[in-house]
Each structure stands twice: as C-alpha cells, then as structure tokens.
Scaffold this motif. Structure first.
Motif, mmCIF file in Angstrom:
data_model
loop_
_atom_site.group_PDB
_atom_site.id
_atom_site.type_symbol
_atom_site.label_atom_id
_atom_site.label_comp_id
_atom_site.label_asym_id
_atom_site.label_seq_id
_atom_site.Cartn_x
_atom_site.Cartn_y
_atom_site.Cartn_z
ATOM 1 N N LYS A 29 0.838 -1.195 0.000
ATOM 2 C CA LYS A 29 0.000 0.000 0.000
ATOM 3 C C LYS A 29 0.876 1.249 0.000
ATOM 4 C CE LYS A 29 -3.404 0.109 2.877
ATOM 5 N NZ LYS A 29 -4.149 0.254 4.155
ATOM 6 N N PRO A 30 0.772 2.094 -1.026
ATOM 7 C CA PRO A 30 1.553 3.335 -1.035
ATOM 8 C C PRO A 30 1.179 4.217 0.148
ATOM 9 C CG PRO A 30 0.642 2.859 -3.213
ATOM 10 C CD PRO A 30 -0.003 1.910 -2.252
ATOM 11 N N SER A 31 2.166 4.916 0.682
ATOM 12 C CA SER A 31 1.937 5.723 1.881
ATOM 13 C C SER A 31 0.979 6.879 1.633
ATOM 14 C CB SER A 31 3.276 6.263 2.396
ATOM 15 O OG SER A 31 3.912 7.043 1.391
ATOM 16 N N HIS A 32 0.858 7.323 0.360
ATOM 17 C CA HIS A 32 0.022 8.479 0.082
ATOM 18 C C HIS A 32 -1.442 8.111 -0.137
ATOM 19 C CE1 HIS A 32 1.370 6.895 -3.836
ATOM 20 N NE2 HIS A 32 0.191 7.274 -4.269
ATOM 21 N N LEU A 33 -1.789 6.815 -0.140
ATOM 22 C CA LEU A 33 -3.176 6.426 -0.344
ATOM 23 C C LEU A 33 -3.982 6.697 0.923
ATOM 24 C CD1 LEU A 33 -3.204 3.094 -2.391
ATOM 25 C CD2 LEU A 33 -3.650 5.415 -3.157
ATOM 26 N N SER A 34 -5.035 7.464 0.782
ATOM 27 C CA SER A 34 -5.883 7.785 1.924
ATOM 28 C C SER A 34 -6.856 6.649 2.190
ATOM 29 C CB SER A 34 -6.654 9.078 1.651
ATOM 30 O OG SER A 34 -7.541 8.904 0.552
ATOM 31 N N ALA A 35 -7.482 6.696 3.355
ATOM 32 C CA ALA A 35 -8.485 5.685 3.698
ATOM 33 C C ALA A 35 -9.664 5.748 2.734
ATOM 34 C CB ALA A 35 -8.952 5.900 5.135
ATOM 35 N N GLU A 36 -9.968 6.945 2.240
ATOM 36 C CA GLU A 36 -11.077 7.096 1.295
ATOM 37 C C GLU A 36 -10.780 6.390 -0.018
ATOM 38 O OE1 GLU A 36 -13.661 10.653 -0.909
ATOM 39 O OE2 GLU A 36 -11.947 11.129 0.385
ATOM 40 N N VAL A 37 -9.550 6.520 -0.516
ATOM 41 C CA VAL A 37 -9.175 5.858 -1.767
ATOM 42 C C VAL A 37 -9.212 4.343 -1.596
ATOM 43 C CG1 VAL A 37 -7.295 5.489 -3.409
ATOM 44 C CG2 VAL A 37 -7.808 7.796 -2.597
ATOM 45 N N CYS A 38 -8.679 3.843 -0.479
ATOM 46 C CA CYS A 38 -8.700 2.401 -0.223
ATOM 47 C C CYS A 38 -10.129 1.883 -0.139
ATOM 48 C CB CYS A 38 -7.946 2.085 1.062
ATOM 49 S SG CYS A 38 -6.164 2.389 0.973
ATOM 50 N N SER A 39 -11.010 2.667 0.480
ATOM 51 C CA SER A 39 -12.411 2.269 0.584
ATOM 52 C C SER A 39 -13.065 2.186 -0.793
ATOM 53 C CB SER A 39 -13.165 3.260 1.470
ATOM 54 O OG SER A 39 -14.538 2.941 1.538
ATOM 55 N N LYS A 40 -12.724 3.112 -1.688
ATOM 56 C CA LYS A 40 -13.294 3.085 -3.038
ATOM 57 C C LYS A 40 -12.777 1.882 -3.822
ATOM 58 C CE LYS A 40 -14.221 8.032 -3.537
ATOM 59 N NZ LYS A 40 -13.923 9.275 -4.303
ATOM 60 N N LEU A 41 -11.506 1.535 -3.640
ATOM 61 C CA LEU A 41 -10.960 0.365 -4.321
ATOM 62 C C LEU A 41 -11.681 -0.906 -3.879
ATOM 63 C CD1 LEU A 41 -7.116 1.115 -4.207
ATOM 64 C CD2 LEU A 41 -8.670 1.374 -6.154
ATOM 65 N N LEU A 42 -11.935 -1.022 -2.582
ATOM 66 C CA LEU A 42 -12.664 -2.189 -2.081
ATOM 67 C C LEU A 42 -14.114 -2.178 -2.553
ATOM 68 C CD1 LEU A 42 -11.278 -2.429 1.566
ATOM 69 C CD2 LEU A 42 -10.637 -3.796 -0.429
ATOM 70 N N ASP A 43 -14.674 -0.989 -2.729
ATOM 71 C CA ASP A 43 -16.036 -0.893 -3.258
ATOM 72 C C ASP A 43 -16.081 -1.375 -4.711
ATOM 73 O OD1 ASP A 43 -18.872 0.112 -3.074
ATOM 74 O OD2 ASP A 43 -18.150 1.404 -4.690
ATOM 75 N N PHE A 44 -15.043 -1.073 -5.493
ATOM 76 C CA PHE A 44 -14.964 -1.587 -6.863
ATOM 77 C C PHE A 44 -14.944 -3.118 -6.847
ATOM 78 C CE2 PHE A 44 -12.482 2.452 -8.260
ATOM 79 C CZ PHE A 44 -13.654 3.180 -8.205
ATOM 80 N N SER A 45 -14.152 -3.674 -5.933
ATOM 81 C CA SER A 45 -14.070 -5.128 -5.816
ATOM 82 C C SER A 45 -15.423 -5.728 -5.448
ATOM 83 C CB SER A 45 -13.013 -5.503 -4.767
ATOM 84 O OG SER A 45 -12.940 -6.898 -4.595
ATOM 85 N N GLN A 46 -16.132 -5.074 -4.537
ATOM 86 C CA GLN A 46 -17.439 -5.560 -4.108
ATOM 87 C C GLN A 46 -18.447 -5.520 -5.256
ATOM 88 O OE1 GLN A 46 -18.299 -6.754 -0.957
ATOM 89 N NE2 GLN A 46 -20.249 -7.284 -1.891
ATOM 90 N N GLN A 47 -18.431 -4.445 -6.026
ATOM 91 C CA GLN A 47 -19.363 -4.325 -7.153
ATOM 92 C C GLN A 47 -19.149 -5.440 -8.168
ATOM 93 O OE1 GLN A 47 -19.938 -0.404 -8.983
ATOM 94 N NE2 GLN A 47 -18.945 0.524 -7.209
ATOM 95 N N LEU A 48 -17.900 -5.677 -8.529
ATOM 96 C CA LEU A 48 -17.617 -6.706 -9.527
ATOM 97 C C LEU A 48 -17.963 -8.090 -8.992
ATOM 98 C CD1 LEU A 48 -16.542 -7.408 -12.294
ATOM 99 C CD2 LEU A 48 -14.222 -7.429 -11.344
ATOM 100 N N CYS A 49 -17.689 -8.333 -7.717
ATOM 101 C CA CYS A 49 -18.020 -9.620 -7.105
ATOM 102 C C CYS A 49 -19.521 -9.888 -7.181
ATOM 103 C CB CYS A 49 -17.536 -9.642 -5.659
ATOM 104 S SG CYS A 49 -18.052 -11.096 -4.714
#
Length: 321
Positions: free
Chosen positions: A132-152
C-alpha cells in the motif's frame, strides 16, 4: 433468362458469439493520445504549482495526483468488466443453439479468470501494508474495495443466472461446477490471504448434513522465515482455512428459523492431520472437518468486503498476542 446469384451467409464462428467486433476507428482516434498528453501535463503542473515548502511538499502533491489517476483508471477497468457481464447476459437471452450454449459457458469461465488480476490488485493495494503506497488515503482504499465488491456481486448474479438457464452448474458436488470463484489476494506480514466467494450458501461438508452452509472461504498461508529473514522452502509453508458460514437456528417467537452468520476455522478430522500414512489420504474420498466458530456476526449477511475486514482484524489480533 437472367441468371440470379444467391449468396449464402456462412454460419457465425461460435468463438465470436460473445465477442462482438470492435470498431477499428477507436484505435485511430487521435483524441486518445491527446488525453494522455493532457493528463501528463496536468500532472507536471501540479508539481510546478506546489507551494515552496521543500521537496516533500512537491512529492506529496505528485503522489496525490497519481493516486487520483490510479483510482480513475481502476474505475474505468471496472466499467469495462461490468459491460462484459451485461454483454454475456444479452448473449444468454438471444442464444439459439446448443453450440452457443457451449460457447457461453466457456466465455463465462474465461471472464472469471480475466477478472482475477484486477481483484488481486484492488485487494492487495487496499489491504496489504507492504504494497500500500503511503500516500493512499483511507477514502481511496475504501473506493478500491467498493470496486471489488461491485464486480463480485455482478459476477455472482451472472453465474446464478446462467445456472438457472442450465448453461452451467453452481453445485459443488458436481465435478465441472462453478460453485465459487477467487476475488482477490493480499498480504498481512507473513500471512497471505486468498479470498473465495461461493455463489450461494453451500453445505459445509458435501457428504454430511451439518446444518452449516459456507458463503466465503479464506486460504491463509503462513510464510515462516528462517533466522536470516529469508522465506523457507515451499514444503515448510502451512495453510489454514477460514469460512463465513450460516446456520438456521430455532426462533423462540415462532416465526420460523433464524439464520445466523459466523466466521470460523476448518479443523481437520478425517484423515487424521497428524498421520504420516499416505494411504489414509489416498483412501479418503472427501476429507471431513469441524467448524471452530471464532466470531458470531449476527443475523445480517455481511458483504464479502466487510467479512474480509472482520477476518483481517481477527488475524492481526492473533498475531499481536
């Protein structure tokens, strides 16, 4: 008498039934190169306009811009996969022959494998501390997981729809079934998690009715290190199996059974995990195990993302003890 020519159209290649020809003009669109150049210029502009607070300020601004572009790229990839899902659904409705049925089944399994690198990148970027890059915020990580959830969710709906039409099976007892699929992988220190999603609640044991039904599985591979910190041989690695399961319990209010969700660990019973006799494993058709409940999640089914969050917390707590 005038001779009339009749042109007979050749049958469609079944390999192209679910892959419509793309417009070649898109490849020649000069706007694509223009957009890439514009994004590069904007990226450089962010660095040039950074406040004069030293090198760290410029790097921070650059990293934030890169995170935004990476999020936009992931969203575009997600939309591409979702369009493929919708296209396969359209092909399912318009199928006309048995040959198309085979082509559709092959196209679905191909799509599942095609999505796996995307799932791995999303889960690894959002969850793995090392990647995980140090500059990634919690909001960005949450959106990435939301993308994963949508596709699943969309892939799960697609498989269930194909099962209703008899194109494929989601019954784990059948050898050629597509009962579950991989939705990502991540690292937690020396733990490597591989995440699987079952298309529907599936009996915990295929040959014994335990009343438990599994919905997710996590393969947790423990990677031991030697004294020098190097990873040991592949044979020295150990894998534990965790499940998200549900069971129907009697309801005291006489309103039917109450479905309760929990996370637990597979405990090997047969063959004996301590045995060194290879024939015990050869003669065992289906291994049997118990469900060691670790955490009760209540009566609401958790999403695949939130269930993985809970297991991640359990594993981190175990590691700190």
């Amino acid at each position: 008498m005038t001779e009339t020519k009749v042109e007979v159209e050749s049958p469609a290649d079944p390999r192209t039934l679910c892959n419509p020809p793309q417009d070649n003009r898109q490849k020649l669109d000069p706007m694509g190169t223009h957009r890439e150049l514009e994004e590069s210029l904007l990226l450089l502009a962010d660095v040039a306009l950074a406040p004069p607070c030293g090198r760290d300020a410029s790097c921070s601004c650059l990293e934030v811009r890169q995170a935004g572009l990476g999020l936009q790229c992931s969203q575009q990839q997600l939309q591409g996969f979702l369009k493929k899902v919708e296209h396969l659904r359209d092909c399912l409705v318009g199928r006309n022959s048995h040959l198309e049925k085979q082509a559709l089944a092959a196209a679905v399994t191909t799509l599942l494998y095609t999505c796996q690198p995307f799932f791995r990148r999303l889960e690894s970027t959002a969850r793995s501390p090392a990647s995980k890059p140090s500059h990634l915020s919690a909001e960005v990580c949450s959106k990435l997981l939301d993308f994963s959830q949508q596709l699943c969710e969309r892939l799960e709906q697609l498989l269930l729809t194909f099962a209703r039409y008899g194109i494929l099976s989601v019954d784990e007892a059948e050898a050629d079934s597509v009962s579950h699929f991989c939705i990502g992988r991540c690292r937690l220190g020396r733990l490597k998690l591989t995440i699987f999603r079952y298309c529907k609640p599936t009996p915990y044991l295929s040959q014994v009715d335990t009343g438990l039904y599994k919905r997710m599985r996590w393969n947790v591979e423990r990677l031991p290190t030697d004294a020098d910190g190097d990873e040991e041989e592949e044979s020295d690695r150990h894998t534990d199996y965790f499940f998200l399961c549900c069971e129907d319990l009697p309801n005291q209010s006489d309103q039917g059974a109450l479905r309760v969700w929990s996370i637990g660990q597979w405990v090997q019973l047969d063959p004996d995990p301590q045995t060194d006799d290879l024939y015990d494993w050869i003669l065992c058709d289906v291994p049997r195990g118990d469900f060691q409940k670790l955490l009760c999640l209540g009566c609401t089914e958790p999403s695949s993302c939130s269930a993985t969050d809970v297991l991640q917390q359990v594993l981190l707590q175990r590691r700190s003890e």
